[in-house]
Design a protein around this motif. Structure first.
Motif, PDB file in Angstrom:
ATOM      1  N   PHE A 184       0.734  -1.410  -0.012  1.00  0.00           N
ATOM      2  CA  PHE A 184       0.003   0.066  -0.053  1.00  0.00           C
ATOM      3  C   PHE A 184       0.808   1.154   0.116  1.00  0.00           C
ATOM      4  O   PHE A 184       2.068   1.100   0.477  1.00  0.00           O
ATOM      5  N   PRO A 185       0.106   2.353  -0.761  1.00  0.00           N
ATOM      6  CA  PRO A 185       0.943   3.429  -0.375  1.00  0.00           C
ATOM      7  C   PRO A 185       1.124   3.977   1.071  1.00  0.00           C
ATOM      8  O   PRO A 185       0.321   3.455   2.069  1.00  0.00           O
ATOM      9  N   PHE A 186       1.946   4.870   1.489  1.00  0.00           N
ATOM     10  CA  PHE A 186       2.048   5.290   2.962  1.00  0.00           C
ATOM     11  C   PHE A 186       0.995   5.867   3.045  1.00  0.00           C
ATOM     12  O   PHE A 186       0.199   6.301   2.303  1.00  0.00           O
ATOM     13  N   THR A 204      -0.039   8.994   4.203  1.00  0.00           N
ATOM     14  CA  THR A 204      -0.113  10.551   3.436  1.00  0.00           C
ATOM     15  C   THR A 204      -0.833  10.227   2.112  1.00  0.00           C
ATOM     16  O   THR A 204      -1.566  11.090   1.590  1.00  0.00           O
ATOM     17  N   LYS A 205      -0.258   9.130   1.222  1.00  0.00           N
ATOM     18  CA  LYS A 205      -0.905   9.163   0.021  1.00  0.00           C
ATOM     19  C   LYS A 205      -1.997   8.147  -0.152  1.00  0.00           C
ATOM     20  O   LYS A 205      -2.489   7.842  -1.240  1.00  0.00           O
ATOM     21  N   SER A 246      -5.681   6.557  -0.369  1.00  0.00           N
ATOM     22  CA  SER A 246      -6.769   6.935  -0.565  1.00  0.00           C
ATOM     23  C   SER A 246      -7.719   6.784   0.765  1.00  0.00           C
ATOM     24  O   SER A 246      -7.364   5.640   1.453  1.00  0.00           O
ATOM     25  N   ALA A 274       7.200   6.611   6.317  1.00  0.00           N
ATOM     26  CA  ALA A 274       6.672   7.592   5.705  1.00  0.00           C
ATOM     27  C   ALA A 274       7.907   8.679   5.844  1.00  0.00           C
ATOM     28  O   ALA A 274       8.093   9.441   4.821  1.00  0.00           O
TER      29      ALA A 274
END
Ligand SMILES: [Zn+2]
Ligand SMILES: [Zn+2]
Lengths: 359, 168
Positions: A40-42, A44-45, A47, A167
């Motif tokens: 997964f994205p961190f 902060t990014k 969704s 992150a």
């Protein structure tokens, strides 16, 4: 869930148990590990959907880990009202950022409050382990085992050269922050605390005061932690922090001996006045309470006050916090009302009129 | 020496070393107490990190080069280097690879080292390629839905499922 959370209002929590080694000076030892899922994205990014997926996935895996003899409990932080979130912050089970964040997030807690696993904080997972007194080894062994158990269930973002990916690059590598919370009133009174800061900064350890309400001071409590997370093994990091603490304890004890020898009367007077205010005030702020409790705590440790135990005192530190007060009275209070309620609670508790109407 | 915040003598001299930035503070007892209770070590100070980074970039890059660098975006999460400089937070694990050249000096500055010496996770985190692929596909799917390209979104969804099943 909320019922379980309310149960915590009647317990004291690990970091105030006053039971570990050197507990008169060292309040607690805490280690936290920052971890992220590889897929997964961190945060902060991520969704909204990503965050919900991360939360669900981690919750399911974490609740099935048998890390302590007790069952873990899950608290959906996103569902809590402001007071309950603040309550968890005061107990150091979640961070202020986690309390104030948006979106799907939660925390897995063991009933002893030694272990807390924050989901969707700055990183997908923040594993935290807290032991009473000075116990870096014990805290490390426990957190290492939990981390291993989790890493059998999920795939962490890991880089062969850089280690655990986080992150913020300030946490990359081990993702480990080792902190020890110390009560150093004598070093403050003798104005030697500055020297301590300087020597600690030389070996790149961070020193911070502890919070009371808002950004106010919590008298004479200082937290020491490592800044570097890359290029040293976890054991080297815990040694770096753990090794320096005995020296600080030694300095604090020396300063206390000095004060007792050179100015016992002044000290006794200060401590007694602090105790007196706590027992008689009609309205008192969180900040003043912390400062006075700190003085009284030193008095207990120096044998100047003999009708109060460290455990009871520690209990006052947590129960006079804003969210704790409001949970105990069962209603939302303005600052002014809290100050009156806090004073009432302290009077009843310290004047042996029951234990402040609890239990 | 006088306190930086008031007229009293400075009795506390604090050296801060955070996010690669070095600063000296001279404060009286009251202001030192205030200062030290402001922030917790726990919160990696994003703004300071961003500041340090900006400084480092300004030194090593000509304005033109910096502008070009700022507009580079990670193909997996879409974060630009400008975003990272501003927030001090990266967008996905792939950023450490994609922005490696830019991050390396920053990491060396923060930690004094660039090689991890600690533990490794139990489960092999190899196949970073495939894993970042998943992040990218999820993002593409969201974009496809946003553009109402449901055919493409469905393809991506099936592909994501396939990769996920392969992994577990
Ligand atoms: Zn000043
Ligand atoms: Zn990215």
């Amino acid at each position: 869930m909320t019922v379980e959370l309310n149960d915590l209002t009647h317990t004291i929590g690990e970091w105030l148990r006053a039971s570990g080694p050197q507990a008169d000076i060292v309040m607690s030892t805490r280690i936290r590990l920052a971890r992220n899922l590889a897929d997964f994205p961190f945060v902060t990014k991520a969704s909204e959907q990503d965050r919900a997926d991360i939360e669900r996935l981690l919750r399911e895996k974490l609740l099935h880990i048998k890390a302590t003899s007790d069952e873990f409990m899950y608290v959906n932080v996103g569902d809590l009202d402001k007071i309950d979130r603040q309550f968890l912050v005061e107990r150091q089970l979640i961070s202020r950022e986690h309390a104030e964040a948006k979106g799907a997030r939660g925390v897995v807690i063991d009933p002893r409050e030694q272990v807390s696993l924050m989901i969707n904080e700055e990183d997908h997972l923040r594993i935290q382990c807290m032991h009473s007194g000075l116990d870096v080894r014990g805290a490390w062994e426990q957190i290492n085992r939990i981390d291993d158990l989790i890493s059998e269930q999920v795939t962490y973002a890991f880089h062969p050269r850089l280690g655990y990916l986080t992150a913020c690059p300030t946490n990359v590598g081990t993702g480990a922050r080792v902190s020890v919370l110390l009560h150093l009133p004598a070093l403050v009174i003798t104005k030697q605390i500055e020297k301590v800061f300087r020597s600690l900064q030389k070996i790149s350890l961070a020193v911070r005061g502890l919070y009371g309400e808002g950004s106010q001071a919590m008298g004479d409590f200082y937290q020491i932690s490592n800044q570097q997370t890359l290029g040293r093994s976890e054991l080297e990091l815990i040694e770096q922090v753990g090794d320096v603490v005995p020296a600080l304890i030694h300095y604090e004890r020396e300063a206390r001996d000095f004060l007792i020898k050179e100015s016992q009367q002044m000290l006794h007077d200060q401590v007694s006045r602090a105790y007196g205010i706590l027992r008689t005030a009609q309205t008192i702020s969180s900040e003043e309470t912390m400062l006075l409790l700190s003085k009284v705590r030193m008095g207990v440790n120096l044998g100047l006050i003999d009708d109060l135990s460290l455990l009871k005192l520690n209990e006052l530190f947590i129960r006079t916090q804003p969210a704790h007060l409001q949970k105990l009275t069962g209603s939302e209070l303005t600052t002014a009302d809290r100050n009156i309620e806090r004073a009432r609670f302290l009077r009843r508790y310290l004047n042996n009129e029951g234990n402040g109407g609890l239990n | 020496m006088k306190c930086q915040q008031c007229e009293r003598p400075a009795t506390f001299h604090i050296t801060e070393l955070e996010g690669g930035k070095h600063s000296e503070l001279h404060l009286c007892e009251e202001h030192a107490r205030q200062y030290l209770t402001q922030g917790e070590a726990e919160q990696g100070p994003a703004s300071e990190l961003a500041g340090a980074l900006a400084q480092q970039m300004a030194v090593s890059q000509a304005a033109e080069g910096l502008k070009k660098l700022d507009s580079r975006a990670c193909p997996v999460c879409g974060i630009t280097f400008f975003d990272f400089r501003n927030q001090g937070r990266l967008g996905c694990p792939n950023d450490y690879v994609f922005f490696e050249k830019e991050l390396e000096p920053l990491i060396a500055n923060i930690h004094g080292e660039t090689v991890h010496k600690g533990k490794h996770p139990k489960r092999g985190a190899g196949g970073t390629q495939q894993r970042t692929e998943l992040i990218r596909m999820r993002r593409d799917m969201k974009e496809a839905i946003g553009q109402e390209d449901y055919e493409r979104a469905k393809e991506l969804r099936d592909e994501i499922k396939r990769v996920e099943e392969q992994q577990s």
